[in-house]
Design a protein around this motif. Sequence first.
Motif, PDB file in Angstrom:
ATOM      1  N   GLU A 234      -9.478   0.202  -7.146  1.00 16.72           N
ATOM      2  CA  GLU A 234      -8.693   0.665  -8.294  1.00 16.72           C
ATOM      3  C   GLU A 234      -7.624  -0.348  -8.710  1.00 16.72           C
ATOM      4  O   GLU A 234      -7.155  -0.324  -9.849  1.00 16.72           O
ATOM      5  CB  GLU A 234      -8.047   2.012  -7.966  1.00 16.72           C
ATOM      6  N   CYS A 235      -7.273  -1.229  -7.785  1.00 18.87           N
ATOM      7  CA  CYS A 235      -6.303  -2.293  -8.107  1.00 18.87           C
ATOM      8  C   CYS A 235      -6.999  -3.520  -8.704  1.00 18.87           C
ATOM      9  O   CYS A 235      -6.364  -4.565  -8.898  1.00 18.87           O
ATOM     10  CB  CYS A 235      -5.503  -2.674  -6.866  1.00 18.87           C
ATOM     11  N   GLY A 236      -8.288  -3.398  -8.980  1.00 23.39           N
ATOM     12  CA  GLY A 236      -9.035  -4.475  -9.632  1.00 23.39           C
ATOM     13  C   GLY A 236      -9.367  -5.643  -8.727  1.00 23.39           C
ATOM     14  O   GLY A 236      -9.573  -6.766  -9.215  1.00 23.39           O
ATOM     15  N   ARG A 240     -12.787 -10.147  -5.649  1.00 16.99           N
ATOM     16  CA  ARG A 240     -11.765 -11.210  -5.558  1.00 16.99           C
ATOM     17  C   ARG A 240     -12.192 -12.225  -4.501  1.00 16.99           C
ATOM     18  O   ARG A 240     -12.652 -11.843  -3.423  1.00 16.99           O
ATOM     19  CB  ARG A 240     -10.410 -10.608  -5.212  1.00 16.99           C
ATOM     20  N   GLU A 271      -3.429 -11.460   0.015  1.00 12.26           N
ATOM     21  CA  GLU A 271      -3.437 -11.215  -1.434  1.00 12.26           C
ATOM     22  C   GLU A 271      -3.720  -9.753  -1.740  1.00 12.26           C
ATOM     23  O   GLU A 271      -3.065  -9.139  -2.593  1.00 12.26           O
ATOM     24  CB  GLU A 271      -4.492 -12.099  -2.116  1.00 12.26           C
ATOM     25  N   SER A 274      -0.730  -7.519  -0.761  1.00 10.47           N
ATOM     26  CA  SER A 274       0.398  -7.706  -1.685  1.00 10.47           C
ATOM     27  C   SER A 274       0.144  -7.025  -3.019  1.00 10.47           C
ATOM     28  O   SER A 274       1.029  -6.355  -3.572  1.00 10.47           O
ATOM     29  CB  SER A 274       0.652  -9.201  -1.910  1.00 10.47           C
ATOM     30  N   GLU A 275      -1.079  -7.166  -3.533  1.00  4.29           N
ATOM     31  CA  GLU A 275      -1.399  -6.586  -4.833  1.00  4.29           C
ATOM     32  C   GLU A 275      -1.454  -5.067  -4.778  1.00  4.29           C
ATOM     33  O   GLU A 275      -0.985  -4.382  -5.688  1.00  4.29           O
ATOM     34  CB  GLU A 275      -2.731  -7.157  -5.344  1.00  4.29           C
ATOM     35  N   VAL A 276      -2.022  -4.517  -3.693  1.00  5.83           N
ATOM     36  CA  VAL A 276      -2.057  -3.060  -3.544  1.00  5.83           C
ATOM     37  C   VAL A 276      -0.635  -2.512  -3.425  1.00  5.83           C
ATOM     38  O   VAL A 276      -0.299  -1.495  -4.042  1.00  5.83           O
ATOM     39  CB  VAL A 276      -2.912  -2.647  -2.318  1.00  5.83           C
ATOM     40  N   ARG A 278       2.080  -3.892  -4.635  1.00  8.75           N
ATOM     41  CA  ARG A 278       2.735  -4.058  -5.938  1.00  8.75           C
ATOM     42  C   ARG A 278       2.342  -2.953  -6.912  1.00  8.75           C
ATOM     43  O   ARG A 278       3.189  -2.393  -7.617  1.00  8.75           O
ATOM     44  CB  ARG A 278       2.385  -5.422  -6.532  1.00  8.75           C
ATOM     45  N   GLN A 279       1.049  -2.620  -6.924  1.00  5.83           N
ATOM     46  CA  GLN A 279       0.563  -1.650  -7.900  1.00  5.83           C
ATOM     47  C   GLN A 279       0.767  -0.197  -7.487  1.00  5.83           C
ATOM     48  O   GLN A 279       0.937   0.677  -8.333  1.00  5.83           O
ATOM     49  CB  GLN A 279      -0.938  -1.875  -8.167  1.00  5.83           C
ATOM     50  N   THR A 280       0.732   0.069  -6.180  1.00  8.89           N
ATOM     51  CA  THR A 280       0.754   1.465  -5.735  1.00  8.89           C
ATOM     52  C   THR A 280       1.941   1.818  -4.844  1.00  8.89           C
ATOM     53  O   THR A 280       2.228   2.999  -4.630  1.00  8.89           O
ATOM     54  CB  THR A 280      -0.530   1.793  -4.943  1.00  8.89           C
TER      55      THR A 280
END
Length: 292
Positions: A234-236, A240, A271, A274-276, A278-280
């Motif tokens: 869900e975080c796209g 990756r 990565e 960090s992204e998960v 940041r988004q959630t």
Amino acid sequence: MDIFAYLKERLPFVDCERNFSFAKHTTIGCGGTAAAALSPGSCEDVAQVLSLLERERIPYCLLGSGANVLPAEGYFEGAVVRFVRLKTLFLDNEIFAGAGVTGGELLAFAHANCVGGFEPFTGIPTSVGGGVAMNAGVRERHFGDLVSSVLAVERGKIYTIPAKSCLFSEKNSLFLQKIAVTGVYFKATTSSAEKIETETQRYRLRRAHLPKGRSMGCTFVNPDGISAGKLVEECGLKGRTKGKVRVSDVHANFIINEGGSADDVSALISEVKSEVARQTGISLREEIKRIP
């Protein structure tokens, strides 16, 4: 000091290998080389090995089947302690399995003796020692649920630890604190061959959709009942890449190695976390163990 030569001389009763390749002995297929790998043949031998390593302050790590672990790159000036020779397997009110017994061997033995309860572990790449140490399993059942007691070695001493003292939790246990599992007593519940076969096939089919290729299995623990793979997707982050390593397009909790390095795998994990976050706002906990 030539660690291999020293250990081979001091531990003549142990199988000793020079320049042990982590890439060749882990499911992720990357990592560096260790000066030596030691394969004791009994619980008593394990105790002597660990006692010597700790007394001489030689760095070491414990390695089961090599699944669900991420080895470091470079040269490890120390020893890998392996349990592949601990293959005892018998039934006497309980099932006793040595740490080196594979998951497949344990399931086949239980099936042949009409002992049920192990079917949820079908297809999980593990050894008994590693599976219990990491409390491997699926939603319905983990190894810790079937453990009666564990034969273990800590600081060169042998202990029998009851299940209630093993601190089993979600993909975690007491044994991740460098306490070596050498054998496990499992509860033996009588079942029928037909029921075991039916359940085995059900779990085999359920795992059939999982990604193929070199991976560590699931990378992250599901946080509070939420699917870690779904969060990553869900975080796209599905697909990756980092070098020749990628988040699986099939199941986003798997990282697939297509010829990359352990550093690439580690960077991609960072990565994703960090992204998960940041988004959630959710901090993913790694299910994998980093070695050495």
